[in-house]
Design a protein around this motif. Structure first.
Motif, PDB file in Angstrom:
ATOM      1  N   LEU A 155     -10.634  -8.199  -2.133  1.00  0.00           N
ATOM      2  CA  LEU A 155     -11.116  -7.082  -2.943  1.00  0.00           C
ATOM      3  C   LEU A 155     -12.557  -6.811  -2.542  1.00  0.00           C
ATOM      4  N   LEU A 156     -12.814  -5.686  -1.908  1.00  0.00           N
ATOM      5  CA  LEU A 156     -14.175  -5.319  -1.520  1.00  0.00           C
ATOM      6  C   LEU A 156     -14.761  -4.448  -2.627  1.00  0.00           C
ATOM      7  N   LEU A 157     -15.642  -5.023  -3.441  1.00  0.00           N
ATOM      8  CA  LEU A 157     -16.234  -4.291  -4.561  1.00  0.00           C
ATOM      9  C   LEU A 157     -17.180  -3.213  -4.035  1.00  0.00           C
ATOM     10  N   VAL A 158     -16.979  -1.958  -4.491  1.00  0.00           N
ATOM     11  CA  VAL A 158     -17.828  -0.859  -4.013  1.00  0.00           C
ATOM     12  C   VAL A 158     -18.450  -0.040  -5.138  1.00  0.00           C
ATOM     13  N   GLU A 159     -17.981  -0.202  -6.382  1.00  0.00           N
ATOM     14  CA  GLU A 159     -18.516   0.639  -7.469  1.00  0.00           C
ATOM     15  C   GLU A 159     -18.216   0.008  -8.817  1.00  0.00           C
ATOM     16  N   THR A 160     -19.162   0.116  -9.749  1.00  0.00           N
ATOM     17  CA  THR A 160     -18.926  -0.274 -11.137  1.00  0.00           C
ATOM     18  C   THR A 160     -19.438   0.844 -12.039  1.00  0.00           C
ATOM     19  N   GLU A 161     -18.538   1.460 -12.783  1.00  0.00           N
ATOM     20  CA  GLU A 161     -18.891   2.476 -13.785  1.00  0.00           C
ATOM     21  C   GLU A 161     -19.922   3.480 -13.295  1.00  0.00           C
ATOM     22  N   GLY A 162     -19.669   4.025 -12.119  1.00  0.00           N
ATOM     23  CA  GLY A 162     -20.475   5.154 -11.673  1.00  0.00           C
ATOM     24  C   GLY A 162     -21.618   4.824 -10.741  1.00  0.00           C
ATOM     25  N   TYR A 163     -21.735   3.574 -10.296  1.00  0.00           N
ATOM     26  CA  TYR A 163     -22.808   3.229  -9.372  1.00  0.00           C
ATOM     27  C   TYR A 163     -22.249   2.391  -8.228  1.00  0.00           C
ATOM     28  N   TYR A 164     -22.620   2.787  -7.013  1.00  0.00           N
ATOM     29  CA  TYR A 164     -22.140   2.068  -5.839  1.00  0.00           C
ATOM     30  C   TYR A 164     -22.848   0.717  -5.729  1.00  0.00           C
ATOM     31  N   THR A 165     -22.061  -0.285  -5.385  1.00  0.00           N
ATOM     32  CA  THR A 165     -22.577  -1.648  -5.290  1.00  0.00           C
ATOM     33  C   THR A 165     -22.790  -2.038  -3.829  1.00  0.00           C
ATOM     34  N   SER A 166     -23.610  -3.038  -3.638  1.00  0.00           N
ATOM     35  CA  SER A 166     -23.674  -3.696  -2.340  1.00  0.00           C
ATOM     36  C   SER A 166     -22.299  -4.306  -2.090  1.00  0.00           C
ATOM     37  N   GLN A 167     -21.702  -4.001  -0.964  1.00  0.00           N
ATOM     38  CA  GLN A 167     -20.284  -4.309  -0.760  1.00  0.00           C
ATOM     39  C   GLN A 167     -20.074  -5.793  -0.462  1.00  0.00           C
ATOM     40  N   GLN A 168     -19.244  -6.426  -1.312  1.00  0.00           N
ATOM     41  CA  GLN A 168     -18.945  -7.845  -1.180  1.00  0.00           C
ATOM     42  C   GLN A 168     -17.456  -8.075  -1.378  1.00  0.00           C
ATOM     43  N   ASN A 169     -16.919  -9.034  -0.640  1.00  0.00           N
ATOM     44  CA  ASN A 169     -15.511  -9.387  -0.769  1.00  0.00           C
ATOM     45  C   ASN A 169     -15.318 -10.471  -1.824  1.00  0.00           C
ATOM     46  N   TYR A 170     -14.259 -10.325  -2.600  1.00  0.00           N
ATOM     47  CA  TYR A 170     -13.871 -11.322  -3.586  1.00  0.00           C
ATOM     48  C   TYR A 170     -12.368 -11.574  -3.447  1.00  0.00           C
ATOM     49  N   THR A 171     -11.949 -12.791  -3.714  1.00  0.00           N
ATOM     50  CA  THR A 171     -10.512 -13.066  -3.744  1.00  0.00           C
ATOM     51  C   THR A 171      -9.924 -12.739  -5.109  1.00  0.00           C
ATOM     52  N   SER A 172     -10.769 -12.752  -6.139  1.00  0.00           N
ATOM     53  CA  SER A 172     -10.365 -12.304  -7.477  1.00  0.00           C
ATOM     54  C   SER A 172     -11.625 -11.844  -8.186  1.00  0.00           C
ATOM     55  N   PHE A 173     -11.439 -11.079  -9.248  1.00  0.00           N
ATOM     56  CA  PHE A 173     -12.612 -10.500  -9.900  1.00  0.00           C
ATOM     57  C   PHE A 173     -12.361 -10.401 -11.391  1.00  0.00           C
ATOM     58  N   ASP A 174     -13.363 -10.816 -12.185  1.00  0.00           N
ATOM     59  CA  ASP A 174     -13.263 -10.741 -13.641  1.00  0.00           C
ATOM     60  C   ASP A 174     -13.638  -9.346 -14.115  1.00  0.00           C
ATOM     61  N   VAL A 175     -12.730  -8.725 -14.852  1.00  0.00           N
ATOM     62  CA  VAL A 175     -12.977  -7.403 -15.431  1.00  0.00           C
ATOM     63  C   VAL A 175     -12.920  -7.577 -16.946  1.00  0.00           C
ATOM     64  N   HIS A 176     -14.066  -7.365 -17.586  1.00  0.00           N
ATOM     65  CA  HIS A 176     -14.163  -7.614 -19.025  1.00  0.00           C
ATOM     66  C   HIS A 176     -13.805  -6.354 -19.810  1.00  0.00           C
ATOM     67  N   VAL A 177     -13.570  -6.524 -21.087  1.00  0.00           N
ATOM     68  CA  VAL A 177     -13.082  -5.426 -21.922  1.00  0.00           C
ATOM     69  C   VAL A 177     -14.025  -4.228 -21.823  1.00  0.00           C
ATOM     70  N   GLY A 178     -13.464  -3.072 -21.515  1.00  0.00           N
ATOM     71  CA  GLY A 178     -14.239  -1.841 -21.425  1.00  0.00           C
ATOM     72  C   GLY A 178     -14.844  -1.571 -20.070  1.00  0.00           C
ATOM     73  N   GLN A 179     -14.756  -2.513 -19.131  1.00  0.00           N
ATOM     74  CA  GLN A 179     -15.379  -2.324 -17.824  1.00  0.00           C
ATOM     75  C   GLN A 179     -14.441  -1.615 -16.841  1.00  0.00           C
ATOM     76  N   SER A 180     -15.067  -0.934 -15.871  1.00  0.00           N
ATOM     77  CA  SER A 180     -14.352  -0.259 -14.795  1.00  0.00           C
ATOM     78  C   SER A 180     -15.010  -0.604 -13.475  1.00  0.00           C
ATOM     79  N   CYS A 181     -14.219  -0.735 -12.426  1.00  0.00           N
ATOM     80  CA  CYS A 181     -14.781  -1.020 -11.110  1.00  0.00           C
ATOM     81  C   CYS A 181     -13.816  -0.562 -10.027  1.00  0.00           C
TER      82      CYS A 181
END
Length: 588
Positions: free
Chosen positions: A245-271
């Motif tokens: 999973l290459l993370l590229v955005e969280t709730e409207g802002y582009y992130t520094s791109q990093q790979n994850y094998t799994s990712f925690d998504v908490h209540v109300g969050q978007s990515c």
């Protein structure tokens, strides 16, 4: 006749545009009818809230600066409000869709929301905000795309895939409310849904006949997965078997791109993740969303499973699910993931200037608010949740409407800036925030559960996160260079999270916990942000279709089903034009 035709065309064209007050930016419109339907996502028939007959609801697909018009028809048997968290309605809290900003839409009535997604991009979702209704559905994705002249900071994906994950109870929201009102905890959910569907039968614990989600992809292609935790109260770990999973955005802002094998998504969050289909297709692959930061052995049933299906797949998936993170008992390791999320300082957001160029770390903080949450307690004989010892009392009248009509005594501007050692109370206390201030919010979680905090109308910089009780010395550990900006942030039980917030958006904006049980029990407040030199340019006035309630209920106008909507008016206009065209053609 031709003269009559063109006269009528001009008249209706002018009337329609004048009445809608369309700006130069494009406008999109939607009709949303919220009603009950019966589905069986976990194998048991239950009543859910559908949007236009669908569960989950349809995608709102907009682009930066678009005007969005959504006519919401309430076909439920109780009041309704729709909210659009993360959508930063500039100067326009009148459209926010919360009890402190809007009067509710009564049953069998409608209300048309009208707002602009100005200077925004990204992945969000909408949902009903009253009385735990989100626990029964009514939610759907909200996408704001980049304008064509603003490039995204990665190659254009081959497809866009929305994944709505969330814990789920077989009991509907009214039964869950009854449990909370009687002083009970909601307890362990009955499962996790992925796009409104139950788990694939990955072992014998899953009943037969459950409808599960299948996501179809082509080998070698890269897809943007927009993942949203729309659940009630459970943090979820998201993973796709065999894929990064290459993370590229969280709730409207582009992130520094990093790979994850799994990712925690908490209540109300978007990515958003980029996922490349780089595996062989000997079989399908599991997509998993499982309960996090709980006793995972006991909570094993709280797992959602969907299928990733390559177009050249040789057969169905089999075997055990991919393992969840093994750090659940290592609190220091668990916090490394959110700490690793950084802003992409070279990317543009909604505007052509780099979104990471805002030097927030060099701005002087004008106020600090330490907000402490504790486990629910009994106040006046009722189970309640608190922030700084105050359990918020839902208003009878929206706050800015009370201001406009000079209705006194509807709220207080005395919310404490730090926890006070006093008896908890139920009150309607707001933060008297300073316009153009730059504040530090310390979210101190002394509850026993992971919590997510959200601020409407804003994004904030997540500058610090740690265990224990926050002290002023912790400011030395803040990230003042490339902290991610987002609108919903996790706060670990027994820990704290610090955010910076620039108060440049006037209005009354909700600050709340996104966990529905704690929110329902009163864990929220509002920030009242007023320009003392208001001249009509920094804050919009109430819309023409504003609803009235409480002390102003006598001012109500008819907003029943007979009230014509934007789209209905447009359709009637087009139909009339076509009829006139045929008539002119026949006579000619």
């Amino acid at each position: 006749m031709a003269l009559l035709y063109y006269s009528l065309f001009g008249f209706f064209h002018f009337a329609l545009l004048s009445s809608l007050c369309f700006a130069a930016d494009p406008t999109i419109s939607y009709e949303f009818k919220l009603s009950y339907i019966t589905v069986s996502p976990l194998g048991t028939p239950q009543q859910v809230i559908a949007v236009n007959g669908n569960f989950p609801g349809p995608v709102i697909n907009a682009t930066t600066n678009y005007n969005v018009i959504i006519n919401v028809r309430n076909q439920l048997d109780e009041d309704l409000l729709m909210t659009w968290p993360g959508i930063q309605m500039r100067r326009n809290s009148w459209q926010d869709g919360l009890r402190g900003t809007n009067c509710p839409i009564p049953p069998k009535r409608n209300f048309t929301y009208n707002f602009q997604v100005k200077d925004q991009i990204g992945s969000f979702f909408y949902y009903p905000s009253l009385n735990l209704q989100r626990a029964s559905g009514g939610f759907g994705p909200f996408i704001v795309n980049n304008r064509p002249i603003i490039s995204i900071p990665f190659p254009q994906p081959d497809g866009d895939i929305v994944v709505l994950i969330g814990d789920w109870y077989i009991q509907n929201h009214t039964a869950l409310r009854t449990a909370l009102d009687s002083g009970k905890e909601l307890g362990m959910p009955d499962g996790v849904l992925i796009n409104g569907k139950g788990p694939y039968k990955y072992n014998s614990s899953v009943p037969d006949g459950i409808d599960y989600e299948t996501i179809k992809v082509d080998p070698g292609k890269t897809y943007r997965f927009r993942v949203h935790n729309v659940g009630t109260s459970t943090s979820l770990n998201f993973r796709i078997q065999g894929h990064n999973l290459l993370l590229v955005e969280t709730e409207g802002y582009y992130t520094s791109q990093q790979n994850y094998t799994s990712f925690d998504v908490h209540v109300g969050q978007s990515c958003s993740f980029l996922v490349t289909m780089d595996q062989n297709a000997t079989s399908d692959y599991y997509i998993v969303a499982s309960a996090r930061f709980v006793n995972e052995t006991v909570w094993q049933r709280v797992t959602g499973v969907a299928i990733l299906h390559y177009s050249n797949s040789k057969g169905p998936v089999s075997g055990p699910l991919p393992e969840p993170p093994s750090d659940v008992y290592n609190q220091w390791s668990a916090m490394n993931q959110p700490r690793s999320i950084r802003q992409n300082s070279s990317a543009s957001g909604a505007r052509p200037n780099p979104q990471g160029s805002f030097h927030y770390g060099s701005i002087n903080v004008t106020d600090t608010y330490v907000l402490r949450s504790l486990p629910p307690t009994t106040i006046d004989g009722k189970q309640r949740a608190t922030l700084n010892g105050i359990s918020f009392l839902k208003p009878d009248l929206p706050f800015r409407l009370a201001d406009l009509h000079k209705v006194k005594g509807t709220y207080k501007l005395d919310f404490p800036s730090e926890p006070l050692n006093r008896t908890p109370k139920i009150d309607r206390s707001l933060i008297n925030a300073t316009y153009k201030g730059f504040i530090e919010l310390i979210l101190q979680n002394n509850d026993t559960k992971m919590q997510s905090f959200h601020v409407d109308g804003y994004s904030f910089f997540v500058v610090g996160m740690d265990w224990g009780t926050w002290t002023e010395n912790d400011r030395g550990s803040y990230n003042k260079w490339d902290a991610i900006s987002r609108s919903t942030v996790e706060v670990y039980p027994g820990g704290w999270t610090a955010v910076y917030l620039s108060l440049d958006n006037v209005g009354v904006w909700n600050l709340r916990v996104e966990n529905l049980d704690r929110w329902y029990l009163g864990q929220e407040t509002y920030m009242r942000i007023i320009n003392p030199e208001e001249n009509g340019e920094t804050e919009m006035g109430p819309p023409d279709n504003v609803l009235y309630c409480g002390q102003l209920a006598s001012l109500s106008k008819d907003t029943g089903s007979s009230a014509i909507s934007i789209r209905t008016a447009y359709n009637l206009f087009v139909t009339l034009l076509m009829t006139l065209s045929v008539a002119v053609f026949i006579i000619s």
